[in-house]
Motif scaffolding. Structure first.
Motif, PDB file in Angstrom:
ATOM      1  N   SER A 105       0.842  -1.198   0.000  1.00 16.75           N
ATOM      2  CA  SER A 105       0.000   0.000   0.000  1.00 16.75           C
ATOM      3  C   SER A 105       0.871   1.239   0.000  1.00 16.75           C
ATOM      4  O   SER A 105       1.972   1.234   0.565  1.00 16.75           O
ATOM      5  CB  SER A 105      -0.904   0.030   1.237  1.00 16.75           C
ATOM      6  N   ASP A 132      -2.723   4.770   1.809  1.00 16.38           N
ATOM      7  CA  ASP A 132      -3.377   3.491   2.101  1.00 16.38           C
ATOM      8  C   ASP A 132      -4.103   2.891   0.897  1.00 16.38           C
ATOM      9  O   ASP A 132      -5.022   2.102   1.049  1.00 16.38           O
ATOM     10  CB  ASP A 132      -4.314   3.605   3.316  1.00 16.38           C
ATOM     11  N   THR A 167      -4.122   0.322  -2.095  1.00 19.09           N
ATOM     12  CA  THR A 167      -3.443  -0.924  -2.417  1.00 19.09           C
ATOM     13  C   THR A 167      -2.817  -0.819  -3.798  1.00 19.09           C
ATOM     14  O   THR A 167      -3.489  -0.526  -4.780  1.00 19.09           O
ATOM     15  CB  THR A 167      -4.423  -2.116  -2.366  1.00 19.09           C
TER      16      THR A 167
END
Length: 91
Positions: free
Chosen positions: A45, A49, A51
């Motif tokens: 990530s 945050d 992915t």
């Protein structure tokens, strides 16, 4: 080129998180056990945050290496040296 090693034997009882520099930026990496497939997965990530990738982890021998982040990161390699119990990040 520099190499940083992160300890990971594959016999851990819980997920492991580490923060390597990949292609010049710091990312959060988490090794997660998938009980259904009975294998480890690597989730990467970014700082927001998001992915970036989620892939099955394949161990490599000490003489050869399978780059876990090939196709996503261009100047950095990440190899799990299963026998040595290390994740090797080279940039």
């Amino acid at each position: 080129m520099s190499t940083v090693n992160y300890p990971f034997s594959g016999r851990e009882q819980k997920s492991m998180t580490f923060s390597p520099v990949l292609d010049g930026d710091v990312y959060t990496c988490q090794m997660k056990w998938n009980i259904a497939s009975q294998r480890w997965y690597l989730q990467i990530s970014d700082s927001s945050d998001n992915t970036i990738m989620n892939t099955a982890v394949v161990g490599s021998t000490s003489s050869g290496g399978i780059n876990l982040i090939a196709g996503v990161f261009t100047t950095t390699t990440m190899i799990w040296r299963e026998k040595n119990g290390q994740i090797e990040v080279t940039s």
